[in-house]
Design an enzyme around this catalytic site. Structure first.
Site, PDB file in Angstrom:
ATOM      1  N   HIS A 312       0.845  -1.193   0.000  1.00  0.00           N
ATOM      2  CA  HIS A 312       0.000   0.000   0.000  1.00  0.00           C
ATOM      3  C   HIS A 312       0.880   1.243   0.000  1.00  0.00           C
ATOM      4  O   HIS A 312       1.935   1.260   0.641  1.00  0.00           O
ATOM      5  CB  HIS A 312      -0.923   0.008   1.226  1.00  0.00           C
ATOM      6  CG  HIS A 312      -2.052   0.986   1.130  1.00  0.00           C
ATOM      7  ND1 HIS A 312      -1.902   2.320   1.455  1.00  0.00           N
ATOM      8  CD2 HIS A 312      -3.339   0.827   0.741  1.00  0.00           C
ATOM      9  CE1 HIS A 312      -3.059   2.930   1.276  1.00  0.00           C
ATOM     10  NE2 HIS A 312      -3.947   2.064   0.853  1.00  0.00           N
ATOM     11  N   ASP A 370      -7.818  -3.999  -0.672  1.00  0.00           N
ATOM     12  CA  ASP A 370      -8.356  -4.125  -2.026  1.00  0.00           C
ATOM     13  C   ASP A 370      -8.347  -5.570  -2.499  1.00  0.00           C
ATOM     14  O   ASP A 370      -9.235  -5.998  -3.239  1.00  0.00           O
ATOM     15  CB  ASP A 370      -7.551  -3.249  -2.992  1.00  0.00           C
ATOM     16  CG  ASP A 370      -7.599  -1.785  -2.608  1.00  0.00           C
ATOM     17  OD1 ASP A 370      -8.712  -1.282  -2.398  1.00  0.00           O
ATOM     18  OD2 ASP A 370      -6.539  -1.155  -2.479  1.00  0.00           O
TER      19      ASP A 370
END
Length: 435
Positions: A312, A370
């Site tokens: 991330h 995600d």
């Protein structure tokens, strides 16, 4: 926020052209200290250069805190994992809007206020028929949310605190209805109206998947998983779409227009489309036996291929939202008994590798939210075109909380970033017949 809560924390000295400039340093309750450069231009004729504003605090806020190095995400001081485990989305909405967890009476009143605003104006329903059936749900949501200001004139005065609150309630309540209608429109099915005896997420699932021909019953496992998705996406500090909402709001634009601007920004694949990208990557891999090939490519510094849904930009450690999403992802797969689907087999094997392989562990390329949310939403029956629309649904409350905070901030000014100009110096105009 009626007054600044930042406290002095010393000063920094800038030396430029043999002159010294003292810049105040301020501290918040968490996170890095900031150098206050508000007077720098006036005193030194200097701007700062920070493309993307990634090293610039654009505002003071007490809503959300992120520490990417330690993997921390707090909503109003409460850790995201505790909220995901013990709370529900509507309670988190109250927390973000009002700054504290509600008592039982406050929660009942808030639930009632949101529930009675879930229907949309019937003329707004006919607005959908101006779109092509194959229009992307985010294109529809941009248009319809922006159009709300044409239907609800009694809540567009941003200087009236009561009107701001009513607009906030309306947006939180109507976004699920609009998102469900966008989905129904794309499938050619009739719109399903909300029911006041259902909870927020249950109502949305029913409006999305029910048909008039048969009764629809909400599966509590599915509802809990989707409610968790909403909680985990409710706010994320000053990201691109939140900054867009604040920038639009700084001009005095009405709240419906500001949220429509946020939806438009979120639509960008670099922001709101990450879970869709992760799912497309799984589809590209296709089968478990092809995983080693793609893992080798991910490790090859000369290959442009990236494993989507791992690591991330903000979280340099484990994404704090991923653990809660992982739990719900596996709960949904267990409930549906669909572990044998090829795509999910690929996902689970990739997850195993990423959590054990020395390369991924060393580089902290853990599965992020995600990765798990894409798998979960697919298992729940949502097409990939709806993923970003669901993100917008969840993030609406964060946008509203940030917009409300900005409106009430006495230090708020209309957004006006500056630039480092590298164009032509003054030129003399040459008439057309002499060029």
């Amino acid at each position: 926020m009626n007054q600044s809560k930042a406290v002095p924390a010393g000063s920094a000295t800038l030396v430029y052209e043999n002159k010294s400039f003292e810049l105040p340093v301020l501290a918040g309750t968490e996170g890095p200290k900031v150098v206050d450069i508000r007077k720098l231009y006036g005193e030194a004729d200097l701007f700062t250069y920070d493309p993307g504003f990634t090293s610039t605090a654009s505002c003071e806020s007490d809503i959300t805190f992120i520490d990417g190095d330690r993997g921390i995400l707090l909503y109003r001081g409460y850790s995201i994992d505790e909220l995901a485990e013990h709370s529900n989305f509507l309670e988190v909405c109250y927390l973000l809007l009002y700054g504290k967890l509600p008592n039982k009476q406050q929660m009942l009143g808030f639930d009632r206020a949101i529930t009675r605003h879930t229907m949309v104006h019937e003329q707004l329903a006919s607005f959908f028929h101006g779109f092509r059936r194959d229009a992307h749900p985010m294109a529809i949501m941009c248009g319809v949310v922006g159009a709300l200001s044409a239907f609800y004139h009694d809540s567009t005065d941003i200087n009236d605190p009561r009107q701001r609150e009513i607009a906030s309630h309306r947006l939180i309540a109507k976004i699920p209805t609009i998102a469900a209608m966008a989905y129904k429109y794309s499938t050619g099915q009739p719109f399903v109206y909300p029911l006041n005896n259902l909870g927020y997420t249950d109502n949305f699932l029913r409006m999305t998947f029910a048909v008039p021909a048969e009764e629809y019953r909400v599966n509590p496992v599915m509802s809990k998983a989707l409610d968790t998705v909403f909680i985990l996406h409710a706010d994320h500090e000053q990201n691109a779409s939140t900054s867009t909402v604040r920038l639009a709001g700084s001009s005095g634009a009405n709240p419906f227009a500001c949220i429509a601007a946020g939806i438009a920004c979120l639509w960008g694949p670099a922001h709101g489309g990450a879970n869709e990208a992760a799912l497309k990557m799984l589809e590209e891999i296709g089968t478990v036996d092809r995983i080693p090939e793609f893992v080798r490519r991910a490790k090859d510094p000369n290959d442009n291929f990236r494993l989507m849904g791992f690591g991330h930009r903000v979280y340099k450690n484990y994404d704090p939202r991923a653990k809660a999403m992982q739990v719900q992802c596996h709960a949904v797969l267990d409930e549906l008994g669909i572990h044998d689907e090829p795509l999910l087999k690929v996902a689970m094997e990739l997850e195993r590798i990423a959590l054990q392989d020395e390369y991924f562990v060393q580089k902290k390329l853990y599965p992020n939210i995600d990765f798990y949310s894409g798998i979960t939403l697919r298992a729940l029956g949502f097409p990939t075109s709806m993923f970003t629309a669901l993100f917008a649904l969840a993030r609406t409350v964060g946008w509203i909380a940030q917009w409300m905070e900005m409106i009430e901030d006495p230090q708020q000014k209309i957004g006006r970033p500056r630039q480092l100009y590298t164009g032509a110096t003054p030129l003399d105009y040459v008439p057309l017949d002499r060029r």
